[in-house]
Design an enzyme around this catalytic site. Structure first.
Site, PDB file in Angstrom:
ATOM      1  N   HIS A 153      -6.143  13.568 -10.622  1.00 56.98           N
ATOM      2  CA  HIS A 153      -6.281  12.116 -10.791  1.00 56.98           C
ATOM      3  C   HIS A 153      -5.570  11.595 -12.041  1.00 56.98           C
ATOM      4  CE1 HIS A 153      -8.956  11.421  -7.409  1.00 56.98           C
ATOM      5  NE2 HIS A 153      -9.608  12.530  -7.746  1.00 56.98           N
ATOM      6  N   ASP A 175       0.860  -1.191   0.000  1.00 55.24           N
ATOM      7  CA  ASP A 175       0.000   0.000   0.000  1.00 55.24           C
ATOM      8  C   ASP A 175       0.892   1.236   0.000  1.00 55.24           C
ATOM      9  OD1 ASP A 175      -2.072   1.768   0.184  1.00 55.24           O
ATOM     10  OD2 ASP A 175      -2.562   1.337   2.272  1.00 55.24           O
ATOM     11  N   ASP A 218      -4.434   2.424  -4.773  1.00 56.71           N
ATOM     12  CA  ASP A 218      -2.973   2.367  -4.727  1.00 56.71           C
ATOM     13  C   ASP A 218      -2.496   1.131  -3.971  1.00 56.71           C
ATOM     14  OD1 ASP A 218      -3.918   3.223  -2.283  1.00 56.71           O
ATOM     15  OD2 ASP A 218      -2.247   4.570  -1.886  1.00 56.71           O
TER      16      ASP A 218
END
Length: 234
Positions: free
Chosen positions: A112, A99, A142
């Protein structure tokens, strides 16, 4: 298209060319051959495009179109087969959950579209740090996962550390500047003691969560496994 143009030209001059019954028969044969060529070409082209569309749909069913890595569905299927092999044959595998630590900063600052470009670039970085037979997937957002088949715990932690360092060394350049990232990783063993793929992923996720709570930019392990960041007793 050339054949169709020729066919129309020949048909338009039919009355000028035809002199007797023999000429008419030859002209009719030429026209039929031209039509056959046109329709054969159209059929081949349609079949080619249909095959390409099927292959594209098949690829999309198992891959994330942004990073071109495996998607969550395909990864869970591969992980389920690894768990089954651990149950049947006693094989041992490993699972890494990754992560990103600072991804939100890039998204909020650059937008974005830049975040998507970052993820695509990072996917290639992750692929460069694993073995050829390993499976790297984007689970969503992510979050990434890596399945290390036939991989002992020590080697798995070494690969996880390589991934951590690769992410830390990765620099993303946006319109407003350059950004350094970090990653929290969790490593879990995939053995006969793991009931299914979802549980294996959950264990790796919990190890990743522990690493993030400890400050991020580190490799965590599930409760009960030795922590590579904690000194071991002699």
């Amino acid at each position: 298209l050339v054949a169709m143009a020729t066919l129309l030209a020949v048909s338009g001059r039919m009355s000028e060319v035809v002199r007797d019954q023999a000429d008419l028969g030859l002209l009719f044969l030429d026209i039929m051959l031209l039509w056959l060529t046109v329709f054969t070409g159209m059929a081949v082209s349609a079949a080619f495009h249909e095959r390409a569309a099927r292959e594209r749909l098949s690829w999309l069913a198992g891959h994330d179109p942004l990073t071109r890595l495996s998607n969550r569905h395909a990864f869970l299927g591969r992980l389920a087969r690894a768990v089954a092999s651990a149950h049947r044959h006693g094989f041992e595998h490993a699972l890494i959950y990754l992560d990103l630590d600072n991804f939100k900063t890039v998204n909020d600052t650059e937008g974005h579209a830049a975040g998507d470009r970052l993820l695509a670039e990072l996917g290639a970085v992750l692929l460069g740090e694993v073995r050829g037979r390993d499976t790297v997937a984007r689970l969503g957002g992510d979050e990434f996962a890596v399945l290390l088949e036939h991989c002992p715990p020590a080697e798995a932690r070494g690969i996880a550390e390589n991934l951590r360092q690769a992410v830390a060394a990765f620099s993303f350049t946006g319109e407003r500047g350059a950004y350094l990232l970090g990653a929290s990783l969790g490593v879990a063993r995939v053995t006969a003691a793991v009931p299914d793929a979802e549980q294996a992923l959950h264990q790796a996720d919990m190890a990743c969560y522990a690493a993030k709570r400890a400050g991020g930019d580190r490799v965590g392990v599930p409760p009960g496994d030795p922590d590579p960041h904690r000194p071991q007793d002699a």
